[in-house]
Write a protein that holds these residues in place. Structure first.
Motif, mmCIF file in Angstrom:
data_model
loop_
_atom_site.group_PDB
_atom_site.id
_atom_site.type_symbol
_atom_site.label_atom_id
_atom_site.label_comp_id
_atom_site.label_asym_id
_atom_site.label_seq_id
_atom_site.Cartn_x
_atom_site.Cartn_y
_atom_site.Cartn_z
ATOM 1 N N GLU A 119 0.826 -1.206 0.000
ATOM 2 C CA GLU A 119 0.000 0.000 0.000
ATOM 3 C C GLU A 119 0.867 1.267 0.000
ATOM 4 O O GLU A 119 0.549 2.244 -0.689
ATOM 5 C CB GLU A 119 -0.922 -0.005 1.223
ATOM 6 C CG GLU A 119 -2.021 -1.052 1.188
ATOM 7 C CD GLU A 119 -1.488 -2.459 1.499
ATOM 8 O OE1 GLU A 119 -2.200 -3.434 1.209
ATOM 9 O OE2 GLU A 119 -0.351 -2.565 2.020
ATOM 10 N N GLN A 120 1.966 1.257 0.770
ATOM 11 C CA GLN A 120 2.839 2.430 0.824
ATOM 12 C C GLN A 120 3.542 2.666 -0.514
ATOM 13 O O GLN A 120 3.684 3.808 -0.958
ATOM 14 C CB GLN A 120 3.858 2.258 1.946
ATOM 15 C CG GLN A 120 3.239 2.376 3.333
ATOM 16 C CD GLN A 120 4.163 1.898 4.433
ATOM 17 O OE1 GLN A 120 5.067 1.071 4.202
ATOM 18 N NE2 GLN A 120 3.946 2.382 5.637
ATOM 19 N N LEU A 121 3.963 1.580 -1.159
ATOM 20 C CA LEU A 121 4.598 1.715 -2.475
ATOM 21 C C LEU A 121 3.604 2.263 -3.494
ATOM 22 O O LEU A 121 3.944 3.127 -4.309
ATOM 23 C CB LEU A 121 5.147 0.364 -2.929
ATOM 24 C CG LEU A 121 6.345 -0.174 -2.146
ATOM 25 C CD1 LEU A 121 6.631 -1.625 -2.562
ATOM 26 C CD2 LEU A 121 7.590 0.680 -2.369
ATOM 27 N N GLU A 122 2.373 1.768 -3.453
ATOM 28 C CA GLU A 122 1.345 2.253 -4.390
ATOM 29 C C GLU A 122 1.076 3.737 -4.164
ATOM 30 O O GLU A 122 0.899 4.502 -5.128
ATOM 31 C CB GLU A 122 0.067 1.435 -4.214
ATOM 32 C CG GLU A 122 0.189 0.012 -4.746
ATOM 33 C CD GLU A 122 -1.032 -0.832 -4.434
ATOM 34 O OE1 GLU A 122 -1.283 -1.800 -5.156
ATOM 35 O OE2 GLU A 122 -1.744 -0.519 -3.444
ATOM 36 N N GLU A 123 1.056 4.171 -2.901
ATOM 37 C CA GLU A 123 0.814 5.584 -2.608
ATOM 38 C C GLU A 123 1.958 6.447 -3.133
ATOM 39 O O GLU A 123 1.733 7.532 -3.691
ATOM 40 C CB GLU A 123 0.647 5.786 -1.101
ATOM 41 C CG GLU A 123 0.317 7.224 -0.730
ATOM 42 C CD GLU A 123 0.164 7.423 0.766
ATOM 43 O OE1 GLU A 123 -0.110 8.562 1.180
ATOM 44 O OE2 GLU A 123 0.329 6.436 1.522
ATOM 45 N N ARG A 124 3.201 5.978 -2.986
ATOM 46 C CA ARG A 124 4.344 6.758 -3.469
ATOM 47 C C ARG A 124 4.351 6.834 -4.997
ATOM 48 O O ARG A 124 4.727 7.860 -5.570
ATOM 49 C CB ARG A 124 5.645 6.144 -2.942
ATOM 50 C CG ARG A 124 5.800 6.318 -1.451
ATOM 51 C CD ARG A 124 7.042 5.649 -0.906
ATOM 52 N NE ARG A 124 6.899 5.475 0.527
ATOM 53 C CZ ARG A 124 7.817 4.948 1.310
ATOM 54 N NH1 ARG A 124 8.967 4.533 0.804
ATOM 55 N NH2 ARG A 124 7.612 4.814 2.616
ATOM 56 N N ILE A 125 3.960 5.754 -5.644
ATOM 57 C CA ILE A 125 3.890 5.773 -7.113
ATOM 58 C C ILE A 125 2.856 6.793 -7.568
ATOM 59 O O ILE A 125 3.099 7.584 -8.490
ATOM 60 C CB ILE A 125 3.547 4.357 -7.635
ATOM 61 C CG1 ILE A 125 4.763 3.437 -7.462
ATOM 62 C CG2 ILE A 125 3.120 4.409 -9.099
ATOM 63 C CD1 ILE A 125 4.457 1.975 -7.714
#
Length: 575
Positions: free
Chosen positions: A563-569
């Motif tokens: 979820e954190q990676l998706e938010e940063r993308i």
């Protein structure tokens, strides 16, 4: 006879700027924070020469963390005409008139502060407190430094790692309340960080090669556990898997040492003919075992340094000036020791506080010529991966509930870290059964690269074979290319498998990606977007990742959730 400042070698830009600031202020206390390898010793000796020459002081006292560093300081000072007695003992009472001053350890000062106070009071004295954070290591050391050097005319404090993992205030350091949390933070008078030094070509860029793999051990209750190093798990299980990987009798350490030696050979053949390697071990037993493994792998004996004594200092000096390939040490080479030819490291210790990690990596960053890089092999442990990703972050010493805010469990880390002589409670609780190594990822400039690759495969060799001399931009470009080649090869294999399945009349069954595969995919996507942003803005990759963390929250990308990676993308796509 006092030294002549005009005969000193030319200073680097940061040293000149800090010297001008020091001479302008003329204040009793001055804290200089500079990354390992930046030249803190040269800077301090130039200040000593200036103050001796103009009569501000008549004596110089240097306080260093270890006996070995006393010798190193004395030799460096002698080269610029400042004579310091590194053999001074507390029982001597006073320094000989043959010297401009003395070099002592924090332990010496802590044992007899009044001896050093009396010396300080007899003549106007400059006290150079090297790696000043050590004055907070124990109450006796801190109180001793305060008592001994409160009467000094000037105090110059040096450190490459101003942060600590405790709340002991450091003597003579100014703390100010700022930031959102309102906690007291140390304030430096001059700061020259790793990112600045990297830009100036003063230090080497560091490539971290993180190895995971399957680990298996038996608990004291007789239960067998098998986990993959680096996967999400409880901290106790992480510590036990980590210990199992570092066991010399398993396959993980031999495979990682073999890979590290292959990297060292590439460096020696590619522009660094005297490149040396350092294995940092947790205890004496492991260090000796690692040395035997290296001898079997390389056919050459490794130099072993086990404790802080005169013999160890000589072995370090001989290694620094020699051509041997490998040095194995327990803490002895963790801080301040200058071996510029060290270019490959194996972080084979369970010690993992930010302070210790920074000190250890500092052994590999001292640049000698343009294009030199450092390669450090480490276990794929989330905490270590986070520290590796944050190499360029500036830190200050913060007093207050800091450890919990940063996610460091120092009690667990202390239990996982063993003394040189004892195996420790944690290792008694488990029996390591087996461990195999796999290159999990490569970390550079805050970004991660690569897909998992088994040890000894061509995919691993692609990363181990990076040229020995590269600029930071060339490192990033080659890592992006290696990753793209890996992805293309994996896609080709997948397409070939699908074609074969169709030809056989058995259609391939589509499946959802596992969580691990999804995280790898997202990390690659994020890195590609960060690289594109870098080319548009010329901002370093690490600063872009840091800004994304500031905006989105969460740990470095190596530890981030899906979820954190998706938010940063999503965030970087709007930047």
């Amino acid at each position: 006879m006092n030294p002549d400042p005009d005969t000193f070698p030319s200073l680097r830009a940061w040293q000149r700027k800090a010297l001008v600031e020091y001479l302008r202020r003329r204040s009793p206390d001055f804290l200089a924070v500079a990354t390992p390898g930046a030249g803190k010793t040269t800077f301090a000796l130039r200040i000593a020469a200036e103050l001796l020459a103009d009569g501000t002081v008549e004596r110089v006292t240097v306080v260093a963390p270890t006996e070995h560093l006393k010798t190193q300081w004395s030799l460096a000072a002698a080269r610029v005409g400042i004579q310091l007695d590194s053999a001074f003992r507390n029982s001597d009472g006073y320094a000989s008139r043959d010297f401009h001053g003395v070099v002592v350890t924090y332990a010496q000062v802590g044992m007899a502060p009044m001896v050093h106070r009396r010396m300080t009071m007899t003549k106007p004295t400059l006290v150079i407190l090297d790696e000043i954070h050590h004055a907070g290591d124990s109450r006796s050391w801190g109180d001793g430094v305060l008592q001994a050097f409160e009467p000094a005319e000037r105090r110059l404090m040096l450190t490459g790692t101003p942060f600590r993992s405790d709340d002991n205030p450091i003597p003579f350091v100014e703390y100010v309340r700022d930031g959102a949390d309102g906690l007291p933070r140390s304030r430096a008078d001059s700061t020259y960080g790793y990112a600045d030094a990297l830009t100036d070509g003063v230090v080497r860029p560091v490539i971290f090669l993180a190895y995971s793999g399957e680990t298996r051990w038996r608990t004291s209750a007789g239960d067998e556990l098998a986990v993959r190093l680096g996967e999400p798990m409880t901290q106790d299980v992480v510590a036990q898997a980590w210990r199992t990987a570092l066991d010399p009798s398993g396959d993980w350490m031999p495979q990682v040492l073999r890979a590290a030696d292959a990297r060292l050979q590439v460096k020696r053949a590619g522009g660094m003919p005297d490149a040396g390697g350092l294995v940092i071990a947790s205890d004496q037993q492991a260090a000796r075992a690692y040395a035997k493994l290296l001898e079997r792998i390389t056919g050459e004996k490794a130099i072993v340094v086990l404790s802080d004594d005169a013999g160890s200092s000589k072995r370090i000096a001989d290694f620094a000036n020699g051509g041997e390939r490998w040095l194995v040490a327990v803490r002895m080479v963790s801080e301040g020791v200058d071996i510029p030819r060290l270019a490959v490291g194996v972080y084979a210790t369970s010690a993992s506080t930010p302070l210790y990690f920074a000190q250890a990596i500092g052994r590999f960053v001292r640049a000698r010529q343009p294009g030199e890089t450092a390669s450090v092999f480490l276990p794929s442990v989330p905490h270590l991966l986070g520290l590796a990703s944050e190499m360029e972050m500036q830190r200050d010493h913060v007093l207050g509930a800091r450890n919990k805010r940063e996610g460091f469990d120092d009690d667990l880390l202390e239990r996982a870290q063993q003394s040189e002589d004892a195996s420790g409670e944690l290792t008694k609780k488990i029996e390591a059964l087996s461990a195999t190594a796999e290159l999990d990822q490569v970390i550079f400039d805050g970004a991660t690269f690569g897909l998992p690759a088994q040890a000894g495969t061509p995919e691993e060799e692609e990363f181990l074979g990076l040229p020995g001399l590269l600029t930071p931009d060339q490192v990033a470009a080659l890592l992006h290319k290696r990753q793209a080649d890996q992805v293309a090869a994996a896609r080709k294999r997948s397409n070939a498998a699908a074609t074969a399945a169709v030809a056989s009349g058995v259609p391939a069954q589509p499946r959802d990606m596992s969580a691990a595969e999804r995280r790898l995919h997202l990390r690659r996507q994020l890195n590609a977007l960060v690289a594109a942003h870098h080319h548009r803005t010329n901002l370093p990759h690490g600063k872009i990742h840091a800004e994304l963390r500031r905006l989105c929250g969460g740990p470095p990308s190596a530890q981030a959730t899906i979820e954190q990676l998706e938010e940063r993308i999503a965030t970087i796509q709007t930047m």
